[in-house]
Design an enzyme around this catalytic site. Structure first.
Site, PDB file in Angstrom:
ATOM      1  N   SER A  43       7.985 -59.404  20.939  1.00  0.00           N
ATOM      2  CA  SER A  43       7.703 -58.644  19.716  1.00  0.00           C
ATOM      3  C   SER A  43       7.474 -57.162  20.005  1.00  0.00           C
ATOM      4  O   SER A  43       7.594 -56.331  19.113  1.00  0.00           O
ATOM      5  CB  SER A  43       6.485 -59.230  19.002  1.00  0.00           C
ATOM      6  OG  SER A  43       5.349 -59.154  19.851  1.00  0.00           O
ATOM      7  N   HIS A  44       7.109 -56.832  21.229  1.00  0.00           N
ATOM      8  CA  HIS A  44       6.897 -55.425  21.578  1.00  0.00           C
ATOM      9  C   HIS A  44       7.923 -54.911  22.585  1.00  0.00           C
ATOM     10  O   HIS A  44       7.757 -53.848  23.155  1.00  0.00           O
ATOM     11  CB  HIS A  44       5.478 -55.206  22.113  1.00  0.00           C
ATOM     12  CG  HIS A  44       4.454 -55.302  21.038  1.00  0.00           C
ATOM     13  ND1 HIS A  44       3.782 -56.471  20.763  1.00  0.00           N
ATOM     14  CD2 HIS A  44       3.998 -54.388  20.147  1.00  0.00           C
ATOM     15  CE1 HIS A  44       2.950 -56.258  19.755  1.00  0.00           C
ATOM     16  NE2 HIS A  44       3.054 -55.028  19.360  1.00  0.00           N
ATOM     17  N   HIS A 116       1.130 -45.057  18.048  1.00  0.00           N
ATOM     18  CA  HIS A 116       1.086 -46.188  18.970  1.00  0.00           C
ATOM     19  C   HIS A 116       1.933 -47.304  18.381  1.00  0.00           C
ATOM     20  O   HIS A 116       1.583 -47.888  17.369  1.00  0.00           O
ATOM     21  CB  HIS A 116      -0.360 -46.656  19.177  1.00  0.00           C
ATOM     22  CG  HIS A 116      -0.556 -47.402  20.459  1.00  0.00           C
ATOM     23  ND1 HIS A 116      -0.025 -48.640  20.683  1.00  0.00           N
ATOM     24  CD2 HIS A 116      -1.207 -47.064  21.592  1.00  0.00           C
ATOM     25  CE1 HIS A 116      -0.362 -49.038  21.912  1.00  0.00           C
ATOM     26  NE2 HIS A 116      -1.084 -48.107  22.483  1.00  0.00           N
ATOM     27  N   ALA A 119       2.449 -52.730  22.424  1.00  0.00           N
ATOM     28  CA  ALA A 119       1.293 -53.596  22.643  1.00  0.00           C
ATOM     29  C   ALA A 119       0.186 -52.759  23.282  1.00  0.00           C
ATOM     30  O   ALA A 119       0.432 -51.650  23.770  1.00  0.00           O
ATOM     31  CB  ALA A 119       1.676 -54.756  23.550  1.00  0.00           C
ATOM     32  N   GLU A 184       4.948 -61.433  11.408  1.00  0.00           N
ATOM     33  CA  GLU A 184       5.051 -62.860  11.097  1.00  0.00           C
ATOM     34  C   GLU A 184       5.253 -63.082   9.604  1.00  0.00           C
ATOM     35  O   GLU A 184       5.946 -64.011   9.192  1.00  0.00           O
ATOM     36  CB  GLU A 184       3.791 -63.594  11.558  1.00  0.00           C
ATOM     37  CG  GLU A 184       3.653 -63.652  13.073  1.00  0.00           C
ATOM     38  CD  GLU A 184       2.368 -64.344  13.494  1.00  0.00           C
ATOM     39  OE1 GLU A 184       2.176 -65.524  13.164  1.00  0.00           O
ATOM     40  OE2 GLU A 184       1.532 -63.683  14.144  1.00  0.00           O
ATOM     41  N   PRO A 301      -5.770 -65.947  28.415  1.00  0.00           N
ATOM     42  CA  PRO A 301      -4.905 -64.884  27.906  1.00  0.00           C
ATOM     43  C   PRO A 301      -4.261 -64.163  29.085  1.00  0.00           C
ATOM     44  O   PRO A 301      -4.939 -63.865  30.065  1.00  0.00           O
ATOM     45  CB  PRO A 301      -5.876 -63.948  27.186  1.00  0.00           C
ATOM     46  CG  PRO A 301      -7.095 -64.736  26.943  1.00  0.00           C
ATOM     47  CD  PRO A 301      -7.162 -65.780  28.006  1.00  0.00           C
TER      48      PRO A 301
END
Lengths: 336, 336
Positions: A43-44, A116, A119, A184, A301
């Protein structure tokens, strides 16, 4: 198409240069895009390329910005990003900030007038690799509604945290203050299905599961109800009020058709645990992580990202041929 | 029974003194209990009195502790609470920390070997009343399970945030990292009803709505799933690894029957926005709050507390006669 991270970064940089960025700035932002692609953070990664180019073409962001770093207090660095990308501003302050944190124990980097679009983990991870604990917060154009409100005021306001550990790569998390990403909801609209309850409100402030109603003047909700709202509020205060950046509701990107970024602010805090009273923090964090794994936390994570990164370093990064062809075209080059 | 905050605080202090606290320490901790009662924060007011007394009686906490403050780095203060209450440790460092933040721009207070049995907002609010932005984090004995684990490792790990605004009292939030407080689950068990899904797991790590199963070797879940888990992890790292305090899973309070507190750590960060590049942050925060209210946020965190506080200052604090009688008995006094 298989490509190395370095080659991919260089190609993206050439595309950015052809759209108004200086070689220096292009290399920094391209490096972040390539790193996301390397780590499987799709996604980034290259998915954002069109957004970067459209934003540069719109004149909303200055690809040639030369950030100005000052140090208004012994532990505070200020960076005027001069309407450029936040990563360029952070790069300009990085070494001075690390030196400050090592000398003072703490350092804050207050970036304003910045964009920005990436991510947040790439901003904090390098500090933890050098032994520091790092927290980053970015505000953005209004998208979420908090504390019982009807209309959006705050952005999705992401926050990231990274800490070093003695027996492995840093533990890093990076999370938006919204329950779900705007992307999303966009995807659900394209695919024609509803989103879960709790994701958003319509333009009247009424809960809805219809992605179109959320996107058409509605708003996203924070994660964790009022508690995630508290985090989002803190991010807005530190990333905007503390830095001198614009609040999310002061964004005027719609005046620049094609612009996809927010002109806002960023706050980073660096902590040197070796200057604190806790002794060897990285070793203690390793003990904490071991205890979490023993208790059944199989996936922390960043675990997945590290795994994909190791594979990409070994095998290269796989990108679709069509994406590669498009990238070459943006860079004004023949395909290799 | 109607009583002033000062008289209530003095009475609680005399009760603490009769159970092993020095007058200085008793006054500080009693002040926090009285303030919670004044603000209608009942769960952290007189309801905690038995817990304080039982913990003092158990020998687990040292009511006579004299904290030791050092400054290992220009922006970092360290406080050895010497197994005493965290509020006493914070009070010992407060003025030095404020002076540090004003000089350096930032200050961290790293407290270890401390017991925190109160709400967290009383720790941060006074700093914001003096123009600083403050963040506080406290770790505690294992109660929550994170990131797909089966067994609890982290505490409910609360975090609080306070910031000054030019046109009113500070905006203050204070929230546990668990979805629900342990006290709510205890209450559900007493009242014989189930808790909501998502509140906890049983001893096998399986989701349950039975409060007894959560309390009997089970665990609480974080707010906001993996995102609240990230916050809880950050709190554990900063409040324990950074300060030299014990991790929640290192707590050995069960060896002291009656002990209700955790022997852990606390991390506070102070930021002086007037030393940053953002100009007049309290005025900008006032603008942000006005925008939130205009968007429909009728009730911000702390609004209710401020409202109750104003009433208590005007009318006094109402406490049940039985509570007052018990308090007098603990203080070894005749009822007034």
């Amino acid at each position: 198409m298989i490509i190395t991270e370095a080659a991919l970064g260089a190609l993206i940089a050439r595309a950015f240069e052809r759209h108004g960025m200086t070689p220096h700035n292009a290399a920094i932002v391209a490096g972040v895009v390539a790193a996301a692609e390397r780590d499987g953070a799709a996604s980034h990664g290259l998915l954002r390329l069109d957004g970067y180019i459209a934003t540069l073409n719109s004149g909303w962001v200055n690809g040639e910005a030369v950030p100005v770093v000052t140090q208004p207090a012994p532990a505070i660095l200020a960076v005027d990003a001069c309407n450029g990308f936040a990563q360029v501003a952070l790069a300009a302050a990085r070494e001075q900030a690390i030196a400050t944190a090592r000398r003072e124990g703490l350092a804050a980097i207050c970036i304003h007038d910045s964009h920005h679009f990436a991510a947040l983990w790439p901003d904090v991870e390098p500090f933890a690799e050098r032994g520091l604990i790092a927290i980053a917060m970015v505000n953005a154009r209004s998208r979420i509604v908090i504390w019982g409100g009807k209309r959006k005021v705050l952005g999705t306001n992401p926050m990231a945290f990274a800490c070093p550990r003695s027996d492995g790569p840093p533990v890093v998390w990076d999370q938006a203050s919204s329950l779900r990403a705007q992307g999303e909801v966009l995807k659900a609209r394209v695919e024609g299905h509803a989103v879960s309850e709790g994701v958003g409100l319509d333009a009247e402030g009424v809960p809805t599961t219809d992605p179109a109603k959320i996107l058409d003047g509605g708003s996203l909700l924070p994660f964790g109800a009022h508690k995630g709202a508290g985090i989002a509020f803190m991010v807005e205060v530190l990333a905007a009020a503390m830095t001198g950046g614009r609040f999310g509701f002061q964004d005027d990107s719609p005046k620049f058709p094609g612009a996809q970024t927010s002109r806002a602010g960023q706050f980073l805090l660096l902590i040197d645990p070796s200057r604190g009273p806790g002794g060897d923090a990285p070793s203690r964090i390793a003990v904490l992580v071991a205890m979490l794994r023993e208790a059944g936390s199989d996936r922390l994570p960043g675990d997945e990202r590290c795994h994909r990164r190791a594979r990409a370093v070994e095998d290269g990064i796989a990108i679709p041929d069509a994406t590669y062809a498009k990238l070459c075209k943006l860079a004004g080059e023949e395909e290799a």
